[in-house]
Design an enzyme around this catalytic site. Structure first.
Site, short mmCIF file in Angstrom:
data_model
loop_
_atom_site.label_atom_id
_atom_site.label_comp_id
_atom_site.label_asym_id
_atom_site.label_seq_id
_atom_site.Cartn_x
_atom_site.Cartn_y
_atom_site.Cartn_z
N GLY A 12 -9.57 -5.80 4.56
CA GLY A 12 -9.34 -6.22 3.18
C GLY A 12 -10.27 -5.63 2.14
O GLY A 12 -10.55 -6.28 1.14
N HIS A 110 -2.14 4.94 -0.50
CA HIS A 110 -2.16 5.85 0.66
C HIS A 110 -3.38 6.76 0.51
O HIS A 110 -3.61 7.31 -0.57
CB HIS A 110 -0.88 6.68 0.73
N ASP A 147 9.65 2.74 -1.71
CA ASP A 147 11.10 2.80 -1.58
C ASP A 147 11.47 2.82 -0.10
O ASP A 147 10.64 2.49 0.74
CB ASP A 147 11.68 4.01 -2.34
N ASP A 151 6.15 6.64 2.29
CA ASP A 151 5.29 7.30 1.30
C ASP A 151 6.09 8.21 0.36
O ASP A 151 5.57 9.22 -0.12
CB ASP A 151 4.17 8.11 1.98
#
Length: 208
Positions: A12, A110, A147, A151
Protein backbone atom coordinates in the site's frame (compact mmCIF):
# COMPACT_ATOMS: atom_id res chain seq x y z
CA UNK A 1 -16.29 15.98 -3.23
CA UNK A 2 -14.92 13.05 -5.27
CA UNK A 3 -15.39 9.77 -3.42
CA UNK A 4 -12.62 7.24 -3.99
CA UNK A 5 -12.32 3.49 -3.65
CA UNK A 6 -8.67 2.41 -3.54
CA UNK A 7 -8.00 -1.23 -4.49
CA UNK A 8 -4.78 -2.80 -3.20
CA UNK A 9 -3.08 -6.17 -2.93
CA UNK A 10 0.10 -5.57 -0.95
CA UNK A 11 1.98 -3.01 1.11
CA UNK A 12 0.00 0.00 0.00
CA UNK A 13 2.77 2.50 -0.69
CA UNK A 14 0.69 4.21 -3.37
CA UNK A 15 -2.27 4.23 -0.99
CA UNK A 16 -0.04 5.96 1.58
CA UNK A 17 1.00 8.53 -1.04
CA UNK A 18 -2.68 9.24 -1.78
CA UNK A 19 -3.60 9.55 1.91
CA UNK A 20 -0.63 11.87 2.53
CA UNK A 21 -1.54 14.00 -0.50
CA UNK A 22 -5.12 14.42 0.75
CA UNK A 23 -3.82 15.34 4.21
CA UNK A 24 -1.33 17.92 2.93
CA UNK A 25 -3.64 19.46 0.33
CA UNK A 26 -1.89 18.16 -2.79
CA UNK A 27 -5.18 16.41 -3.57
CA UNK A 28 -8.18 18.67 -3.11
CA UNK A 29 -11.91 17.99 -3.30
CA UNK A 30 -11.52 14.23 -2.74
CA UNK A 31 -11.75 11.67 0.03
CA UNK A 32 -11.17 7.92 0.30
CA UNK A 33 -14.48 6.20 0.99
CA UNK A 34 -13.12 2.64 1.20
CA UNK A 35 -9.97 0.57 0.70
CA UNK A 36 -10.60 -2.83 -0.89
CA UNK A 37 -8.07 -5.67 -0.94
CA UNK A 38 -8.12 -9.19 -2.36
CA UNK A 39 -5.53 -10.18 0.26
CA UNK A 40 -6.49 -10.25 3.93
CA UNK A 41 -2.81 -9.99 4.90
CA UNK A 42 -2.16 -6.86 2.83
CA UNK A 43 -0.42 -4.23 4.94
CA UNK A 44 -2.43 -1.66 2.99
CA UNK A 45 -5.46 -2.65 5.09
CA UNK A 46 -3.52 -1.70 8.23
CA UNK A 47 -2.60 1.64 6.69
CA UNK A 48 -6.29 2.30 6.03
CA UNK A 49 -7.33 1.35 9.58
CA UNK A 50 -4.65 3.58 11.10
CA UNK A 51 -6.03 6.42 9.00
CA UNK A 52 -9.61 5.79 10.07
CA UNK A 53 -10.67 4.67 6.60
CA UNK A 54 -13.08 1.79 6.13
CA UNK A 55 -11.37 -1.28 4.67
CA UNK A 56 -12.68 -4.57 3.34
CA UNK A 57 -11.18 -7.79 1.99
CA UNK A 58 -12.91 -9.65 -0.81
CA UNK A 59 -10.86 -12.54 -2.20
CA UNK A 60 -11.41 -14.80 -5.22
CA UNK A 61 -10.31 -17.68 -2.96
CA UNK A 62 -13.55 -17.33 -0.99
CA UNK A 63 -15.78 -18.00 -4.00
CA UNK A 64 -16.54 -21.18 -5.91
CA UNK A 65 -15.94 -19.46 -9.26
CA UNK A 66 -14.37 -16.34 -10.69
CA UNK A 67 -17.79 -15.31 -11.97
CA UNK A 68 -19.22 -15.44 -8.44
CA UNK A 69 -16.30 -13.37 -7.17
CA UNK A 70 -16.71 -10.83 -9.98
CA UNK A 71 -20.42 -10.37 -9.20
CA UNK A 72 -19.80 -9.94 -5.48
CA UNK A 73 -16.82 -7.66 -6.00
CA UNK A 74 -18.86 -5.35 -8.24
CA UNK A 75 -21.83 -5.42 -5.83
CA UNK A 76 -19.55 -4.54 -2.90
CA UNK A 77 -17.96 -1.69 -4.85
CA UNK A 78 -21.35 -0.37 -5.98
CA UNK A 79 -22.55 -0.30 -2.37
CA UNK A 80 -20.07 2.50 -1.57
CA UNK A 81 -21.32 4.72 -4.42
CA UNK A 82 -17.85 5.99 -5.29
CA UNK A 83 -16.99 8.34 -8.14
CA UNK A 84 -13.53 6.98 -8.95
CA UNK A 85 -11.85 3.60 -8.49
CA UNK A 86 -8.07 3.76 -7.98
CA UNK A 87 -6.06 0.60 -8.66
CA UNK A 88 -2.95 1.01 -6.52
CA UNK A 89 -1.08 -2.27 -6.94
CA UNK A 90 -4.22 -4.39 -7.34
CA UNK A 91 -3.26 -7.80 -8.74
CA UNK A 92 -6.72 -8.89 -9.82
CA UNK A 93 -8.10 -8.82 -13.36
CA UNK A 94 -10.92 -6.26 -13.38
CA UNK A 95 -14.23 -7.81 -14.50
CA UNK A 96 -15.51 -6.57 -17.86
CA UNK A 97 -18.88 -5.69 -16.30
CA UNK A 98 -17.09 -3.40 -13.85
CA UNK A 99 -15.14 -1.69 -16.64
CA UNK A 100 -18.40 -1.03 -18.50
CA UNK A 101 -20.15 0.21 -15.36
CA UNK A 102 -17.25 2.49 -14.41
CA UNK A 103 -16.12 3.60 -17.89
CA UNK A 104 -13.38 6.24 -17.55
CA UNK A 105 -13.82 6.10 -13.77
CA UNK A 106 -11.11 3.51 -13.01
CA UNK A 107 -7.46 4.56 -12.99
CA UNK A 108 -4.33 2.45 -12.66
CA UNK A 109 -0.65 3.16 -12.03
CA UNK A 110 1.87 1.19 -14.09
CA UNK A 111 5.62 1.36 -13.33
CA UNK A 112 6.86 2.05 -16.86
CA UNK A 113 6.36 4.51 -19.69
CA UNK A 114 3.50 2.83 -21.56
CA UNK A 115 3.57 1.40 -24.24
CA UNK A 116 7.01 0.08 -23.18
CA UNK A 117 7.24 -2.81 -20.69
CA UNK A 118 3.51 -3.22 -20.20
CA UNK A 119 0.76 -5.70 -20.96
CA UNK A 120 0.40 -9.34 -19.99
CA UNK A 121 3.20 -10.57 -17.72
CA UNK A 122 4.58 -7.13 -16.88
CA UNK A 123 3.81 -6.40 -13.22
CA UNK A 124 5.80 -5.70 -10.07
CA UNK A 125 9.52 -6.41 -10.32
CA UNK A 126 9.06 -8.06 -13.73
CA UNK A 127 8.65 -4.60 -15.25
CA UNK A 128 11.97 -3.39 -13.85
CA UNK A 129 13.72 -6.63 -14.77
CA UNK A 130 12.52 -6.08 -18.34
CA UNK A 131 13.82 -2.50 -18.33
CA UNK A 132 17.26 -3.57 -17.12
CA UNK A 133 17.46 -6.55 -19.48
CA UNK A 134 16.73 -4.29 -22.45
CA UNK A 135 19.24 -1.69 -21.32
CA UNK A 136 17.05 1.38 -21.78
CA UNK A 137 18.31 4.60 -20.19
CA UNK A 138 14.94 6.08 -19.19
CA UNK A 139 11.90 4.46 -17.59
CA UNK A 140 9.14 5.91 -15.44
CA UNK A 141 5.49 5.49 -14.54
CA UNK A 142 2.10 5.99 -16.18
CA UNK A 143 -1.35 6.72 -14.79
CA UNK A 144 -4.09 5.63 -17.19
CA UNK A 145 -7.77 4.88 -17.34
CA UNK A 146 -8.62 1.18 -17.38
CA UNK A 147 -10.30 -0.38 -20.39
CA UNK A 148 -10.81 -3.98 -21.52
CA UNK A 149 -7.16 -4.43 -22.51
CA UNK A 150 -4.07 -4.77 -20.32
CA UNK A 151 -2.49 -1.34 -19.81
CA UNK A 152 -4.20 -0.07 -22.99
CA UNK A 153 -6.56 2.59 -21.62
CA UNK A 154 -6.22 6.36 -22.20
CA UNK A 155 -3.05 7.81 -20.63
CA UNK A 156 -3.55 10.59 -18.09
CA UNK A 157 -0.01 11.37 -16.86
CA UNK A 158 3.51 10.05 -17.31
CA UNK A 159 6.80 10.87 -15.59
CA UNK A 160 10.27 9.79 -16.67
CA UNK A 161 12.93 8.37 -14.34
CA UNK A 162 16.61 7.80 -15.10
CA UNK A 163 17.93 4.24 -15.20
CA UNK A 164 21.42 3.98 -13.68
CA UNK A 165 23.93 1.43 -14.88
CA UNK A 166 24.38 -0.28 -11.51
CA UNK A 167 20.65 -0.56 -10.79
CA UNK A 168 19.07 -3.76 -9.54
CA UNK A 169 15.35 -4.33 -10.14
CA UNK A 170 14.68 -3.53 -6.47
CA UNK A 171 16.66 -0.29 -6.50
CA UNK A 172 15.02 0.83 -9.75
CA UNK A 173 11.57 -0.09 -8.43
CA UNK A 174 12.10 2.15 -5.41
CA UNK A 175 13.34 5.08 -7.53
CA UNK A 176 10.34 4.81 -9.89
CA UNK A 177 8.00 4.82 -6.89
CA UNK A 178 9.63 7.82 -5.23
CA UNK A 179 10.29 9.92 -8.33
CA UNK A 180 7.22 9.06 -10.41
CA UNK A 181 4.42 6.90 -8.96
CA UNK A 182 3.97 8.77 -5.68
CA UNK A 183 3.88 12.06 -7.59
CA UNK A 184 1.68 11.42 -10.62
CA UNK A 185 -0.98 9.25 -8.99
CA UNK A 186 -2.00 11.97 -6.49
CA UNK A 187 -1.73 14.59 -9.25
CA UNK A 188 -4.05 12.59 -11.53
CA UNK A 189 -6.62 12.19 -8.73
CA UNK A 190 -6.49 15.93 -8.03
CA UNK A 191 -7.02 16.76 -11.71
CA UNK A 192 -10.02 14.42 -11.92
CA UNK A 193 -11.46 15.65 -8.60
CA UNK A 194 -11.40 19.21 -9.90
CA UNK A 195 -13.01 18.44 -13.25
CA UNK A 196 -9.90 19.03 -15.34
CA UNK A 197 -9.79 15.66 -17.17
CA UNK A 198 -11.91 14.61 -20.13
CA UNK A 199 -11.57 11.69 -22.54
CA UNK A 200 -12.23 12.12 -26.25
CA UNK A 201 -11.53 9.56 -28.99
CA UNK A 202 -9.41 7.49 -26.63
CA UNK A 203 -7.21 10.41 -25.60
CA UNK A 204 -7.11 12.37 -22.37
CA UNK A 205 -7.36 16.14 -22.43
CA UNK A 206 -6.24 18.11 -19.35
CA UNK A 207 -7.89 21.50 -18.97
CA UNK A 208 -6.41 24.52 -17.26
Amino acid sequence: MLKLAVCVSGGGTNLQAIMDAIDNGTITNARIEVVISNNKNAYALERAKKHGIQSVCISPKDYESREAFNQNFLAKLDSYQVDLVVLAGFLVVIPEAMIKSYRNRIINIHPSLIPSFCGTGYYGLKVHEGVLNRGVKVTGATVHFVDEGTDTGPIILQKAVEVKQDDTPEVLQRRVMEQAEWIIMPKAIDLIANGRVTVSDGHVRIHE
